[in-house]
Design a protein around this motif. Sequence first.
Motif, PDB file in Angstrom:
ATOM      1  N   PRO A  99      17.038  23.480  18.918  1.00 37.52           N
ATOM      2  CA  PRO A  99      17.078  21.990  18.205  1.00 37.52           C
ATOM      3  C   PRO A  99      18.492  21.488  18.044  1.00 37.52           C
ATOM      4  N   LYS A 100      18.670  20.220  18.043  1.00 37.24           N
ATOM      5  CA  LYS A 100      19.988  19.429  17.808  1.00 37.24           C
ATOM      6  C   LYS A 100      19.836  18.659  16.564  1.00 37.24           C
ATOM      7  N   TYR A 101      21.060  18.622  15.950  1.00 36.46           N
ATOM      8  CA  TYR A 101      21.201  17.677  14.823  1.00 36.46           C
ATOM      9  C   TYR A 101      22.387  16.983  14.845  1.00 36.46           C
ATOM     10  N   LEU A 102      22.242  15.800  14.088  1.00 33.87           N
ATOM     11  CA  LEU A 102      23.345  15.154  13.705  1.00 33.87           C
ATOM     12  C   LEU A 102      24.011  15.413  12.389  1.00 33.87           C
ATOM     13  N   PHE A 103      24.910  15.669  12.168  1.00 38.03           N
ATOM     14  CA  PHE A 103      25.719  15.869  10.900  1.00 38.03           C
ATOM     15  C   PHE A 103      26.504  14.707  10.693  1.00 38.03           C
ATOM     16  N   GLU A 104      26.352  14.164   9.549  1.00 38.43           N
ATOM     17  CA  GLU A 104      27.341  13.062   8.875  1.00 38.43           C
ATOM     18  C   GLU A 104      28.102  13.674   7.842  1.00 38.43           C
ATOM     19  N   ALA A 105      29.392  13.547   7.904  1.00 34.23           N
ATOM     20  CA  ALA A 105      30.085  14.068   6.768  1.00 34.23           C
ATOM     21  C   ALA A 105      31.050  12.928   6.239  1.00 34.23           C
ATOM     22  N   ARG A 106      30.931  13.110   4.902  1.00 28.22           N
ATOM     23  CA  ARG A 106      31.898  12.194   3.886  1.00 28.22           C
ATOM     24  C   ARG A 106      32.838  13.184   3.153  1.00 28.22           C
ATOM     25  N   TYR A 107      33.893  12.858   3.571  1.00 31.77           N
ATOM     26  CA  TYR A 107      35.028  13.708   2.787  1.00 31.77           C
ATOM     27  C   TYR A 107      35.399  13.263   1.384  1.00 31.77           C
ATOM     28  N   THR A 108      35.318  14.083   0.409  1.00 31.95           N
ATOM     29  CA  THR A 108      35.953  13.616  -0.999  1.00 31.95           C
ATOM     30  C   THR A 108      37.443  13.326  -0.923  1.00 31.95           C
ATOM     31  N   ALA A 109      38.107  12.743  -1.852  1.00 32.01           N
ATOM     32  CA  ALA A 109      39.490  12.921  -1.841  1.00 32.01           C
ATOM     33  C   ALA A 109      40.102  14.111  -1.603  1.00 32.01           C
ATOM     34  N   GLU A 110      39.979  15.381  -2.120  1.00 32.87           N
ATOM     35  CA  GLU A 110      40.297  16.502  -1.727  1.00 32.87           C
ATOM     36  C   GLU A 110      40.035  16.753  -0.433  1.00 32.87           C
ATOM     37  N   GLY A 111      38.890  16.695   0.301  1.00 34.61           N
ATOM     38  CA  GLY A 111      38.661  17.034   1.528  1.00 34.61           C
ATOM     39  C   GLY A 111      39.562  16.220   2.660  1.00 34.61           C
ATOM     40  N   ALA A 112      39.742  14.922   2.155  1.00 34.35           N
ATOM     41  CA  ALA A 112      40.729  14.113   2.985  1.00 34.35           C
ATOM     42  C   ALA A 112      42.030  14.433   3.062  1.00 34.35           C
ATOM     43  N   LYS A 113      42.489  15.021   1.779  1.00 35.07           N
ATOM     44  CA  LYS A 113      43.842  15.811   1.794  1.00 35.07           C
ATOM     45  C   LYS A 113      43.991  16.810   2.651  1.00 35.07           C
ATOM     46  N   GLY A 114      42.762  17.634   2.681  1.00 34.26           N
ATOM     47  CA  GLY A 114      42.857  18.931   3.596  1.00 34.26           C
ATOM     48  C   GLY A 114      42.932  18.380   5.053  1.00 34.26           C
ATOM     49  N   ILE A 115      42.069  17.289   5.471  1.00 42.84           N
ATOM     50  CA  ILE A 115      42.155  16.850   6.683  1.00 42.84           C
ATOM     51  C   ILE A 115      43.624  16.427   7.071  1.00 42.84           C
ATOM     52  N   GLU A 116      44.028  15.794   6.054  1.00 43.43           N
ATOM     53  CA  GLU A 116      45.714  15.064   6.411  1.00 43.43           C
ATOM     54  C   GLU A 116      46.521  16.261   6.724  1.00 43.43           C
ATOM     55  N   LYS A 117      46.290  17.601   5.841  1.00 40.47           N
ATOM     56  CA  LYS A 117      47.351  18.663   5.698  1.00 40.47           C
ATOM     57  C   LYS A 117      46.957  19.573   7.213  1.00 40.47           C
ATOM     58  N   GLU A 118      45.668  19.732   7.450  1.00 36.36           N
ATOM     59  CA  GLU A 118      45.070  20.631   8.616  1.00 36.36           C
ATOM     60  C   GLU A 118      45.187  20.069   9.937  1.00 36.36           C
ATOM     61  N   GLY A 119      44.625  18.730   9.893  1.00 40.50           N
ATOM     62  CA  GLY A 119      44.288  17.871  11.123  1.00 40.50           C
ATOM     63  C   GLY A 119      42.948  18.010  11.516  1.00 40.50           C
ATOM     64  N   GLY A 120      42.677  16.985  12.597  1.00 39.75           N
ATOM     65  CA  GLY A 120      41.377  17.102  12.984  1.00 39.75           C
ATOM     66  C   GLY A 120      40.996  18.388  13.847  1.00 39.75           C
TER      67      GLY A 120
END
Length: 106
Positions: free
Chosen positions: A2-23
């Motif tokens: 089975p396949k699934y589409l996951f939608e992710a919404r980052y909190t402010a803390e999560g966005a900071k983690g993306i900024e720090k570690e990258g996509g």
Amino acid sequence: MPKYLFEARYTAEGAKGIEKEGGVSRREAVLKHLAQIGGKLEAMYFAFGDVDCYSIVELPDNVSAAALSLVVNESGTIATKAVVLLTPEELDEAVHKKIKFRAPGH
């Protein structure tokens, strides 16, 4: 599988983690998480708008999808929504299942 589409919404803390570690680092983490439960990543895209990231994944079953969704949401840095994806063949199969349905009030 089975396949699934996951939608992710980052909190402010999560966005900071993306900024720090990258996509790319986030994709590598997703690959590791999926491997733990027998899943595979088909596609992952970051986006503008109310959804920050879309991932199409293959998972063994709904229980695995629920487990993944729960652990991600429990982190407090990401809110996810999972959508079950159907192939055209599965839709054809569903169309041919006959169900007697009574609408409310009818």
